[in-house]
Design an enzyme around this catalytic site. Sequence first.
Site, short mmCIF file in Angstrom:
data_model
loop_
_atom_site.label_atom_id
_atom_site.label_comp_id
_atom_site.label_asym_id
_atom_site.label_seq_id
_atom_site.Cartn_x
_atom_site.Cartn_y
_atom_site.Cartn_z
N CYS B 87 0.59 -1.23 0.20
CA CYS B 87 0.04 -0.13 -0.06
C CYS B 87 0.79 1.37 0.14
O CYS B 87 0.16 2.42 -0.14
CB CYS B 87 -0.94 0.05 1.17
N HIS B 336 -9.49 3.50 -1.47
CA HIS B 336 -8.03 2.90 -1.14
C HIS B 336 -7.36 2.02 -2.42
O HIS B 336 -7.43 0.94 -2.17
CB HIS B 336 -7.69 2.27 0.08
#
Lengths: 132, 387
Positions: B87, B336
């Site tokens: 991420c 996200h």
Amino acid sequence: MSSVARFWRKIPQRYNLVGTRCENCGRYYYPPRTLCPQCRRAGRIREHRFSGKGTVVTYTVIRTASEQFEQMTPYVLAIVQLDEGPRLTAQLVCRPEEARIGMRVRPVFRRISADGESGAIHYGTKFAPDTE
Amino acid sequence: MREVAVIGIGCTPFGEKWGSSFRDLFVQAGTLALEDAGISGEEIGAMYVGNMSAGRFIEQEHIGALIADYSGLATAHIPSTRVEAACASGGLAFRQAVIAVASGIEDIVVAAGVEKMTDVGTGASVDALAGAADREWEGFVGATFPGLYAMIAHDYMHKYPLTREELAMVAVKNHYNGARNPIAQFSQEITVETVLSSPLVADPLRLFDCSPITDGAAAVVLAPLDRAREYTDTPVRVLASAQASDTISLHDRRDLSTLDATVVAGKRAFQMAGLTPADIDLVEVHDCFTIAEILAIEDLGFCRKGEAGRLTREGMTALDGDLPVNTSGGLKACGHPVGATGIKQVWEVVQQLRGEAGKRQVDGAEVGMTHNVGGTGATVAVHILGV
Ligand SMILES: [Zn+2]
């Protein structure tokens, strides 16, 4: 799906909680290390079999899992600190409401997962509440 | 070392974009960024592309070349590099671009991030994301990504006076901000009750404590500061770029409730910029889960350990608070798309510093920070931007 070979290599460590101890600094490692993170190249790594007794540091109850673990939900996942010091992530064999931080646990040999309907079955160590 | 500035930014709407492909998304973001900078593709010296797992999500690798090609730049033969750190892929792509310009090796560099996550089912995406942690010693025993953060949350709540309601307030605040961001995945405000009545994912974290599965892309254009005004009247300076790593497994951390990589990257960034937390006007932190925002505020030095829950409840991190946190809506409400998040954070801070953030504008913002985490804290990238 994961290949058989990848997890096959780890069988002694997973079945019997075999880790390592660095004879230079005295630290214990599980999962096993081939290089001591403390002493780095000066370390002297030897195999060590842990008793498996330990304490729950933290835990959760997994309700949404990956496909491999979907049928097992809800299951209790924890970080366990072995009495020699190292920590590992493992499932607890207990009801979700039984789990608590600070709980004493002992190791049990269990089926961990299977690669689909006809794939390899993986075994390893889970932990159960230790009443002694 | 040359000073570096952001001269253009672009971002797609975030969400479940079933009508768009991976290629459509990054071309859209890249085109917006080039238009914003007023440059043409031939002027680009290099590209860095943050992407976590195209191989798992769309079964495509070799993303660097793919992106250069579909940006119409194949015949320009520019160096194009994929950067991967789960991420934190976007944050690291931005850092690589900053280093390339600062070093003098390249002049105009694009940093982009892209992820197309909705082409696989929930179980498959949960498994792909679990690859951000240790596959052999965490994933093997059934650890999911939300599960690992849930264990952090339990540890934290055991040590510090954080209530379940305060944790929910992180999500409430971020949805409030997201409702004021046109590209956000979620445009509706929520209440504490919404969070507390949503299904448990991994105790104590509920569905509304978790960032969603998202498609999206973002891109920014960098140039040497001394050339930035050739392209824009509103260059935003990169005051610091810092990165740190830590153990891949959560169970090996010194303290489960402190991301040491955040502490270290934050200190390095403040030192490089010659600033302190008091100088920061707003910050985009990595709130993949509500507990992650609590940790970030503390680990970056904005308050003492154990205080972030109370300060969230008291409004310190709200849009009109002393330190607005996640004005974009954060990962929680803006969405996200894992590889794109670090670039979207830069996109948001640049808009704020230019005074172009519309309904979520922070008055007089001059210095902003981004904080991008890979896995449960094994990689952290922190950037400070200023006008
Ligand atoms: Zn040693």
